[in-house]
Design a protein around this motif. Sequence first.
Motif, PDB file in Angstrom:
ATOM      1  N   ALA A   1     -51.233   6.464  46.619  1.00 49.99           N
ATOM      2  CA  ALA A   1     -50.432   7.630  46.221  1.00 49.99           C
ATOM      3  C   ALA A   1     -51.283   8.701  45.560  1.00 49.99           C
ATOM      4  CB  ALA A   1     -49.312   7.189  45.287  1.00 49.99           C
ATOM      5  N   VAL A   2     -52.167   8.308  44.641  1.00 50.29           N
ATOM      6  CA  VAL A   2     -52.958   9.319  43.930  1.00 50.29           C
ATOM      7  C   VAL A   2     -53.971   9.968  44.872  1.00 50.29           C
ATOM      8  CG1 VAL A   2     -54.718   7.725  43.027  1.00 50.29           C
ATOM      9  CG2 VAL A   2     -54.199   9.821  41.792  1.00 50.29           C
ATOM     10  N   GLN A   3     -54.518   9.186  45.810  1.00 48.55           N
ATOM     11  CA  GLN A   3     -55.447   9.775  46.775  1.00 48.55           C
ATOM     12  C   GLN A   3     -54.734  10.747  47.706  1.00 48.55           C
ATOM     13  OE1 GLN A   3     -57.239   6.321  48.600  1.00 48.55           O
ATOM     14  NE2 GLN A   3     -58.608   5.947  46.876  1.00 48.55           N
TER      15      GLN A   3
ATOM     16  N   LEU B   1     -64.447  13.496  46.564  1.00 49.82           N
ATOM     17  CA  LEU B   1     -64.368  12.110  46.106  1.00 49.82           C
ATOM     18  C   LEU B   1     -65.138  11.247  47.100  1.00 49.82           C
ATOM     19  CD1 LEU B   1     -63.184   9.949  44.192  1.00 49.82           C
ATOM     20  CD2 LEU B   1     -61.100   9.986  45.577  1.00 49.82           C
ATOM     21  N   LEU B   2     -66.230  10.633  46.626  1.00 48.99           N
ATOM     22  CA  LEU B   2     -67.098   9.827  47.484  1.00 48.99           C
ATOM     23  C   LEU B   2     -66.832   8.341  47.286  1.00 48.99           C
ATOM     24  CD1 LEU B   2     -70.593  11.570  47.089  1.00 48.99           C
ATOM     25  CD2 LEU B   2     -69.213  11.466  49.181  1.00 48.99           C
TER      26      LEU B   2
ATOM     27  N   ILE C   1     -61.918  13.629  50.568  1.00 54.49           N
ATOM     28  CA  ILE C   1     -62.393  12.253  50.411  1.00 54.49           C
ATOM     29  C   ILE C   1     -63.360  11.945  51.532  1.00 54.49           C
ATOM     30  CG2 ILE C   1     -61.775   9.808  50.359  1.00 54.49           C
ATOM     31  CD1 ILE C   1     -59.053  10.562  49.282  1.00 54.49           C
ATOM     32  N   LYS C   2     -64.534  11.450  51.190  1.00 52.01           N
ATOM     33  CA  LYS C   2     -65.517  10.982  52.163  1.00 52.01           C
ATOM     34  C   LYS C   2     -65.770   9.505  51.866  1.00 52.01           C
ATOM     35  CE  LYS C   2     -66.714  15.066  54.044  1.00 52.01           C
ATOM     36  NZ  LYS C   2     -66.612  15.383  55.475  1.00 52.01           N
ATOM     37  N   ASP C   3     -65.246   8.627  52.727  1.00 49.89           N
ATOM     38  CA  ASP C   3     -65.474   7.200  52.524  1.00 49.89           C
ATOM     39  C   ASP C   3     -66.555   6.714  53.483  1.00 49.89           C
ATOM     40  OD1 ASP C   3     -64.014   7.367  54.852  1.00 49.89           O
ATOM     41  OD2 ASP C   3     -62.633   5.739  54.351  1.00 49.89           O
TER      42      ASP C   3
ATOM     43  N   ILE D   1     -68.055  16.718  42.014  1.00 48.54           N
ATOM     44  CA  ILE D   1     -68.132  15.529  42.856  1.00 48.54           C
ATOM     45  C   ILE D   1     -67.794  14.324  41.988  1.00 48.54           C
ATOM     46  CG2 ILE D   1     -69.640  14.012  44.220  1.00 48.54           C
ATOM     47  CD1 ILE D   1     -71.294  16.494  44.933  1.00 48.54           C
ATOM     48  N   VAL D   2     -66.983  13.418  42.515  1.00 45.91           N
ATOM     49  CA  VAL D   2     -66.657  12.168  41.842  1.00 45.91           C
ATOM     50  C   VAL D   2     -67.178  11.032  42.711  1.00 45.91           C
ATOM     51  CG1 VAL D   2     -64.848  10.670  40.915  1.00 45.91           C
ATOM     52  CG2 VAL D   2     -64.598  13.170  40.792  1.00 45.91           C
TER      53      VAL D   2
END
Length: 342
Positions: free
Chosen positions: A158-160, A36-37, A170-172, A12-13
Amino acid sequence: MAVSSSTVFDCIVIGAGIQGSFTAYHLAKNQQKTLLLEQFPLPHSRGSSHGQTRIIRRAYAEDFYTYMMEESYQLWAELERESGIKLYRKTGLLLIAPAGNEEFESVCTNMAQTQTPWEQLTQEQLKLKYPGLFLKPGEVACCDYDGGVLSADKALRAVQEQFQKMGGVIKDGQKVKHIQPGPVVTVTTTFSAYEANKLVITAGPWAQRVLSPLDLELPLKICFHGGNEADPEQREIPAKHIQIQDIQILCKFISEYLPGLHPEPAVIEQCMYTNTPDNNFILDHHPLYKNIIIGSGFSGHGFKLSPLVGKILSELALGKQHSYDLKPFQITRFKTPMQSSL
């Protein structure tokens, strides 16, 4: 609480700025199921990675950054190839200093030793190359010819996108409320709980708030550029109050060195810096929990190195051999306990 397979990850990041996004990207490249949080809905302008541009350069007084930039340029080019998006514009970067300045001399030495395309310019050469630029008596200049501009918002997107193409999640809009250390780390957010064997914290201005419950106080100060300290939760201030002193310094520089330009800024944009006392990054394991990795304190110059920082943080998380000497970035360099200013 039972945890479903959809909430169990290898890594997890926390923090989907440019450093965290590149970390997640490299972890996914290493076949790690990675989450990715991000506490805010993406995209947003609350942290340190938004905006149109950032500079890129090899011109550093610290030799380890100059050496690291070689691979960083390569990794930026790799992301351009993968994404099909142009992110780097080569413009050259000009450095000006009083003659005999030690930092300037170190920059020149480092660029020479790494065979960076560069040149020290006399006053006469400068007038020919940059006729609109005026130096003061006793000043010297050099040019880092590979210096240029990175498209910040495009790079982050781009990287995401590449991370997601490799199966990354990705969880925003999910703020971290609690971290439970252990052989398996549990991260609880405002919406759910997630488990992983490894955790990487790249929370930018919020790093100290995330780390304090984990019994770690780092000497981070959060400020606007090199100016006043700021609370990341209270950064939205009226435009008329935005660092007038800093703007005046920039206007004075433009008036003196580039007199042909209008000195007043057309656009003013805020960016948060999270500084360490020596302006070097923190890239290290948590002293108590070796499966928790910390990337912080990028001190306003981390964006250009973010592809390599992400690679280094992923290597720390995976227990791989380090690509570089990480002594300048270890937490233990702060010899005495220092409390956060927040």
